[in-house]
Design an enzyme around this catalytic site. Structure first.
Site, PDB file in Angstrom:
ATOM      1  N   HIS A  55       0.850  -1.201   0.000  1.00 22.75           N
ATOM      2  CA  HIS A  55       0.000   0.000   0.000  1.00 22.75           C
ATOM      3  C   HIS A  55       0.882   1.246   0.000  1.00 22.75           C
ATOM      4  O   HIS A  55       1.508   1.593   1.010  1.00 22.75           O
ATOM      5  CB  HIS A  55      -0.909  -0.007   1.244  1.00 22.75           C
ATOM      6  CG  HIS A  55      -1.922   1.102   1.258  1.00 22.75           C
ATOM      7  ND1 HIS A  55      -3.276   0.884   1.425  1.00 22.75           N
ATOM      8  CD2 HIS A  55      -1.788   2.438   1.136  1.00 22.75           C
ATOM      9  CE1 HIS A  55      -3.928   2.034   1.401  1.00 22.75           C
ATOM     10  NE2 HIS A  55      -3.030   3.006   1.230  1.00 22.75           N
ATOM     11  N   HIS A  57       1.308   5.315  -2.169  1.00 23.16           N
ATOM     12  CA  HIS A  57       0.718   6.277  -3.119  1.00 23.16           C
ATOM     13  C   HIS A  57       1.834   6.891  -3.951  1.00 23.16           C
ATOM     14  O   HIS A  57       2.418   7.905  -3.568  1.00 23.16           O
ATOM     15  CB  HIS A  57      -0.040   7.369  -2.362  1.00 23.16           C
ATOM     16  CG  HIS A  57      -1.261   6.867  -1.665  1.00 23.16           C
ATOM     17  ND1 HIS A  57      -2.532   7.031  -2.156  1.00 23.16           N
ATOM     18  CD2 HIS A  57      -1.396   6.156  -0.518  1.00 23.16           C
ATOM     19  CE1 HIS A  57      -3.411   6.467  -1.337  1.00 23.16           C
ATOM     20  NE2 HIS A  57      -2.741   5.928  -0.329  1.00 23.16           N
ATOM     21  N   GLN A 152      -9.576   9.350  -4.646  1.00 26.27           N
ATOM     22  CA  GLN A 152      -9.191  10.089  -3.430  1.00 26.27           C
ATOM     23  C   GLN A 152     -10.275  11.063  -2.964  1.00 26.27           C
ATOM     24  O   GLN A 152     -10.485  11.260  -1.774  1.00 26.27           O
ATOM     25  CB  GLN A 152      -7.880  10.847  -3.670  1.00 26.27           C
ATOM     26  CG  GLN A 152      -7.423  11.720  -2.518  1.00 26.27           C
ATOM     27  CD  GLN A 152      -6.944  10.907  -1.319  1.00 26.27           C
ATOM     28  OE1 GLN A 152      -5.839  10.380  -1.322  1.00 26.27           O
ATOM     29  NE2 GLN A 152      -7.767  10.792  -0.280  1.00 26.27           N
ATOM     30  N   HIS A 210      -9.590   1.843   0.927  1.00 21.53           N
ATOM     31  CA  HIS A 210      -9.264   2.644   2.114  1.00 21.53           C
ATOM     32  C   HIS A 210     -10.529   2.599   2.974  1.00 21.53           C
ATOM     33  O   HIS A 210     -11.532   3.241   2.646  1.00 21.53           O
ATOM     34  CB  HIS A 210      -8.965   4.093   1.724  1.00 21.53           C
ATOM     35  CG  HIS A 210      -7.590   4.306   1.192  1.00 21.53           C
ATOM     36  ND1 HIS A 210      -7.162   3.791   0.003  1.00 21.53           N
ATOM     37  CD2 HIS A 210      -6.532   5.009   1.707  1.00 21.53           C
ATOM     38  CE1 HIS A 210      -5.898   4.149  -0.213  1.00 21.53           C
ATOM     39  NE2 HIS A 210      -5.491   4.892   0.809  1.00 21.53           N
ATOM     40  N   GLU A 213     -10.684   4.662   7.731  1.00 20.13           N
ATOM     41  CA  GLU A 213      -9.445   5.302   8.198  1.00 20.13           C
ATOM     42  C   GLU A 213      -9.832   6.516   9.048  1.00 20.13           C
ATOM     43  O   GLU A 213      -9.630   7.677   8.677  1.00 20.13           O
ATOM     44  CB  GLU A 213      -8.558   5.717   7.017  1.00 20.13           C
ATOM     45  CG  GLU A 213      -7.146   6.111   7.474  1.00 20.13           C
ATOM     46  CD  GLU A 213      -6.239   6.527   6.336  1.00 20.13           C
ATOM     47  OE1 GLU A 213      -6.703   6.576   5.185  1.00 20.13           O
ATOM     48  OE2 GLU A 213      -5.056   6.820   6.610  1.00 20.13           O
ATOM     49  N   ASP A 309       2.633   3.332   2.813  1.00 23.78           N
ATOM     50  CA  ASP A 309       1.575   4.293   2.523  1.00 23.78           C
ATOM     51  C   ASP A 309       2.090   5.611   1.919  1.00 23.78           C
ATOM     52  O   ASP A 309       1.733   5.968   0.813  1.00 23.78           O
ATOM     53  CB  ASP A 309       0.721   4.570   3.766  1.00 23.78           C
ATOM     54  CG  ASP A 309      -0.692   5.043   3.428  1.00 23.78           C
ATOM     55  OD1 ASP A 309      -0.985   5.241   2.234  1.00 23.78           O
ATOM     56  OD2 ASP A 309      -1.497   5.218   4.347  1.00 23.78           O
ATOM     57  N   TRP A 315       0.176  13.769   3.631  1.00 22.16           N
ATOM     58  CA  TRP A 315      -0.459  12.926   4.649  1.00 22.16           C
ATOM     59  C   TRP A 315       0.513  12.575   5.773  1.00 22.16           C
ATOM     60  O   TRP A 315       0.147  12.474   6.921  1.00 22.16           O
ATOM     61  CB  TRP A 315      -0.990  11.638   3.998  1.00 22.16           C
ATOM     62  CG  TRP A 315      -2.278  11.860   3.253  1.00 22.16           C
ATOM     63  CD1 TRP A 315      -3.533  11.602   3.715  1.00 22.16           C
ATOM     64  CD2 TRP A 315      -2.446  12.399   1.937  1.00 22.16           C
ATOM     65  NE1 TRP A 315      -4.459  11.941   2.762  1.00 22.16           N
ATOM     66  CE2 TRP A 315      -3.828  12.437   1.660  1.00 22.16           C
ATOM     67  CE3 TRP A 315      -1.559  12.847   0.956  1.00 22.16           C
ATOM     68  CZ2 TRP A 315      -4.347  12.905   0.460  1.00 22.16           C
ATOM     69  CZ3 TRP A 315      -2.070  13.311  -0.240  1.00 22.16           C
ATOM     70  CH2 TRP A 315      -3.450  13.349  -0.478  1.00 22.16           C
TER      71      TRP A 315
END
Ligand code: FE2
Length: 415
Positions: A55, A57, A152, A210, A213, A309, A315
């Site tokens: 996982h 991005h 997203q 996702h 979260e 991630d 983030w």
């Protein structure tokens, strides 16, 4: 030509110490194998299948630096999601490619050979997706990349979101993504979960959501996702990422759900560094850890893997593609350090991630499989983790992707 790797401490194999490779494949794993023209001494180091980052991005990596920042803002998930569209407008295929390659290099140079990347497809031009489809093909000899069509900004925060996900699947994304807890109402979150499963069935794709979260214990989309894939017998091809709220759920709910997770065989991914940082933000004290129930999943035979991630994005600013760091943080937050747990700890960043990616049939150190493995700078599992050692070498189809010399003292410490 055949080659032999010898003096290997092979993870989860107490008997063999030699790996014979021919034409990029493992043809024997034993001891005292016949001599070869090419023999490589692994110096009694620990040998693992390559790290899996299930996982990440890759369209976000290094965007924090691009924004001219060296730290995140207030540090909440929702703030970062709001910040993203401003940056998204400036993306080009070339800029995504340039930054993604930096992130991939970070990971591959530290022993990763399998990445699942979520790519934001809430862009009608699909700029990032086009770049990633190219990169995936260009780098296939070095690293395996799976692409998740990830909305997203949600499927129902604006008109047409769901259709963009479908278009991305037609363009070649491997996995259907979603973000139900970000949809504007529970009903739309539920609707998005139905869409995700229907799209996966329609296009024969895997699922990685996702999911929940948030610390909000009312966020229970994992329940619906699990029920749908249980009904469709699709659990092994499905992953619920994050499920942070499940770490705050009470036991009566959690144990009922874990029974259902066992039945569906759905996979879970936890992102320890990222969620320890992002969650618990509205808590005063006691402050929650942000992690899902990793320990209980392991004890119940529910597949759970750790992931990075974020690398240098709005983030989470501190990601660097080092899976040992992820494992280190994860086993602290999940409190899994008994001798038995330590013995199989590396599963969390190797075999368990491979199951999330549905590559378990071709992954691992076994005869007949591709000769892909990494060599750590210690001999035992315990010492490797305790010392947080680096990856000394990464082997792909029998050849070195890289190989470091061990760190040596020029001036020895006199103690
Ligand atoms: Fe993510």
């Amino acid at each position: 030509m055949k080659k032999k790797f010898f003096n290997a401490n092979i993870y989860r194999n107490d008997t063999a110490s030699e790996i014979m490779v021919d034409n990029g494949r493992i043809i024997q794993i034993e001891t005292n194998l016949p001599k070869c023209v090419e023999e490589i001494d692994l110096q009694d180091k620990l040998v693992l299948p390559p790290y899996v980052d299930p996982h990440l991005h890759l369209d976000y990596v290094y965007t924090l630096s691009e924004l001219g920042q060296e730290g995140a803002g207030s540090g909440t998930l929702f703030e970062a999601i709001e910040l993203w569209p401003k940056f998204k407008e400036t993306l080009t295929v070339e800029s995504v490619r340039r930054l993604a390659m930096k992130g991939i290099k970070d990971e591959v140079s530290q022993g990763v050979q399998h990445i699942r990347t979520h790519i934001d497809v809430t862009d009608p031009n699909f700029t990032a997706l086009k770049a990633m489809l190219e990169i995936k093909e260009d780098l296939k000899e070095t690293v395996d990349i799976q692409i998740v069509a990830f909305p997203q900004q949600g499927m129902y925060m604006y008109k047409g979101g769901r259709d963009l996900v479908e278009e991305a699947l037609k363009m070649g994304a491997d996995v259907v993504g979603g973000i139900p807890h970000y949809e504007p109402a529970r009903e739309f979150g539920d609707k998005s979960v139905h869409d995700i499963v229907n799209l996966a069935l329609k296009y024969d794709k895997m699922i990685d959501v996702h999911c929940d979260e948030t610390d909000d214990t009312h966020s229970r989309f994992v329940e619906l996702l699990n029920a749908l894939v249980l009904m469709e017998d699709y659990g092994t091809r499905t992953t619920a990422s994050h499920t942070c709220s499940f770490g705050s759920a009470d036991n009566s709910y959690a144990f009922r759900m874990m029974d259902l997770f066992q039945k569906s065989k759905m996979n879970f991914i936890s992102c320890p560094t990222e969620n320890a940082y992002l969650q618990g933000r509205q808590d005063t004290y006691p402050k929650r850890r942000g992690l899902t129930r990793v320990k209980e999943f392991k004890e119940s035979g529910i597949n759970v893997a750790f992931a990075q991630d974020s690398i240098n994005d709005p983030w989470y600013p501190m990601g660097n593609g080092n899976m040992m760091n992820i494992l280190d943080n994860g086993i602290h937050l999940a409190q899994t350090m008994s001798p038995e747990e330590i013995k199989t700890s590396f599963d969390l960043i190797t075999y368990n991630g491979a199951r999330c990616l549905n590559i378990q049939e071709s992954y691992g150190l076994e005869v007949g499989k591709s000769a892909n493995f990494i060599v750590l700078n210690e001999s035992s599992v315990y010492e490797s983790i305790r010392k947080r050692v680096d990856v000394l070498a990464s082997v792909r189809n029998g050849d070195f992707l890289f190989r470091h010399k061990e760190m040596a003292y020029d001036i020895p410490l006199n103690l």
